[in-house]
Write a protein that holds these residues in place. Structure first.
Motif, PDB file in Angstrom:
ATOM      1  N   LEU A   7       7.123 -46.397   8.141  1.00  0.00           N
ATOM      2  CA  LEU A   7       7.633 -47.299   8.842  1.00  0.00           C
ATOM      3  C   LEU A   7       7.899 -46.830  10.457  1.00  0.00           C
ATOM      4  CD1 LEU A   7      10.506 -48.790   6.419  1.00  0.00           C
ATOM      5  CD2 LEU A   7       9.103 -50.376   7.901  1.00  0.00           C
TER       6      LEU A   7
ATOM      7  N   LEU B  51      14.176 -51.556   5.282  1.00  0.00           N
ATOM      8  CA  LEU B  51      13.924 -50.886   4.128  1.00  0.00           C
ATOM      9  C   LEU B  51      14.943 -51.146   3.255  1.00  0.00           C
ATOM     10  CD1 LEU B  51      12.436 -48.655   2.438  1.00  0.00           C
ATOM     11  CD2 LEU B  51      13.511 -46.919   4.041  1.00  0.00           C
TER      12      LEU B  51
ATOM     13  N   ARG C 194      10.140 -44.075   5.032  1.00  0.00           N
ATOM     14  CA  ARG C 194      10.778 -44.338   6.441  1.00  0.00           C
ATOM     15  C   ARG C 194       9.798 -43.745   7.554  1.00  0.00           C
ATOM     16  NH1 ARG C 194      12.760 -47.266   9.902  1.00  0.00           N
ATOM     17  NH2 ARG C 194      13.873 -48.051   8.269  1.00  0.00           N
TER      18      ARG C 194
END
Ligand SMILES: *Cc1c(COP(=O)(O)O)cnc(C)c1O
Length: 390
Positions: A158, A167, A155
């Motif tokens: 990203l 995701l 995460r």
């Protein structure tokens, strides 16, 4: 195979007697409101296990593999770009499924025994300035190698790239047994099945979708019928499925969720960590190594144990089955013959695990490995004894 012995495969897992009985119920009219009293507690319970406030939960008559297909077909179109790491048999199969659905998968080849390289993901996402990558895949717990990956780090990758890709996380062998945070980790689709952490027979694909994943369905071009979440949601609104639901399994799921929540989700995770730590102490005492390369990667639901060069690890599994009536997992893919697996998730106690460790020891000694009977068991006993609730 003696049905009296517990199994030590990483799914299907041992079923508590009460859960088994809950699956065994009389026929009901699956279009009557009675079904709603099974369906809605399942949806709400799964949402809590995912640690989500608002995920859309869907339960299909299928398995985890059908959950992957649900994720892809409801959100993507042929030719869409997907980023994935291959570090074991399950991530490999998910990639293969994407390719068969004509998705364009950018594969980050990762040594088996390692976790998802979040830094490599970040590099790739940063370079994708046109934002062509639609989905990032992450296998939370690679069941083939006993490797847990850091989803929070994916995460962060990203976010650091400011990339809007969704995701998708395979939590088939982690959800319900290891900490999983749908909301906190910004997950868009989470996938699991009934026969691992939920202690049920195989037969359910269980998925959670974010609002963003649901919205992606409006333009997703891949064909879907059986796994269409929009049809499923319409069904749920009438306490029903678009087809015939597996009512007994769902009644079992309802009870399994109640049991998990009665024990306390965090206590369930702690129990898994404790049991897994005992297994790792045994592996240490045997002088063997795990496939997982470092302690931060150790899975609390399955251990893949490497055997010495020249030894066929599968022989241990075969002997345990033939002679002692106990099931362990074989090594898969790249680690076939090099590792055997002890599944330690679901309904398990210290005592059950000790019996598995004792059996593994007998097999290894039978097969001529240089291991002292009782060594691993003693190491696990000492750990369990000193960490038991008093
Ligand atoms: C078991 C498993 C699957 C496949 O699930 P099925 O229920 O066998 O279809 C997928 N991913 C992981 C990580 C698994 O452990």
């Amino acid at each position: 195979m003696s049905f009296q012995n517990p199994v030590f495969i990483p799914g299907p897992t041992n079923m508590p007697e009460a859960v088994r009985l809950a699956c065994y119920m009389p026929t009901i009219d699956h279009r009557s409101p009675i079904f709603g009293t099974i369906l809605h507690p399942c949806l709400d319970g799964v949402r809590r296990v995912l640690k989500s406030e608002s995920a859309h939960i869907f339960i299909f008559p299928s398995t985890g593999t059908g959950g992957w297909e649900t994720a892809m077909t409801n959100t993507l179109s042929a030719g869409d770009k997907v980023l994935a790491a291959r570090n074991g048999m399950f991530s490999h199969r998910w990639i293969d499924m994407c390719q068969r659905h004509h998705l364009d998968v950018q594969v980050v080849e990762t040594p088996w025994g390692q976790g998802i390289p979040a830094d490599k993901y970040e590099e790739i996402l940063k370079a994708d300035t046109a934002h062509t990558i639609k989905v990032v895949l992450a296998t939370h717990n690679e069941t083939a190698t006993g490797v847990k990956s850091d989803i929070a780090a994916v995460r962060r990758a990203l976010d650091a790239a400011g990339h809007p890709a969704m995701l998708f996380v395979d939590g088939v062998s982690s959800i319900g047994s290891m900490d999983f945070r749908f909301d906190e980790w910004g997950i868009d689709v989470a996938v699991t099945g009934s026969q691992k952490g939920f202690m049920l027979p195989a037969g359910l694909a269980i998925v959670g979708f974010s609002d963003k994943a649901i919205a992606a369905g409006k333009t997703a071009g891949l064909p879907r019928t059986f796994f269409d979440v929009t049809d499923m949601q319409k069904g749920y609104n009438n306490n029903a499925f678009p087809y015939t639901p597996p009512v007994g399994l769902m009644n079992g799921l309802k009870l399994a969720l109640e049991m998990i929540e009665a024990e306390g989700l965090e206590n369930v995770f702690t129990r898994h960590t404790r049991i897994a730590t005992g297994v790792r102490h045994a592996v240490d005492a045997w002088g063997l190594k795990l496939c997982a390369a470092s302690p931060d990667l150790y899975s609390d639901s399955v251990s893949a144990i490497l055997t010495p060069e020249g030894f066929n690890a599968t022989d241990i599994v075969t002997r345990a089955d033939n002679v002692y009536g106990v099931a362990f997992g074989v090594g898969l893919g790249e680690v076939a013959g090099k590792a055997f697996r002890i599944g330690h998730l679901g309904s398990l106690t210290d005592v059950m695990v000790l019996s598995g460790l004792a059996t593994a020891e007998m097999c290894m000694v039978d097969l001529g490995m240089d291991i002292k009977l009782g060594s691993g068991v003693a190491a696990a006993q000492e750990y369990y004894r000193t960490t038991a609730k008093t």
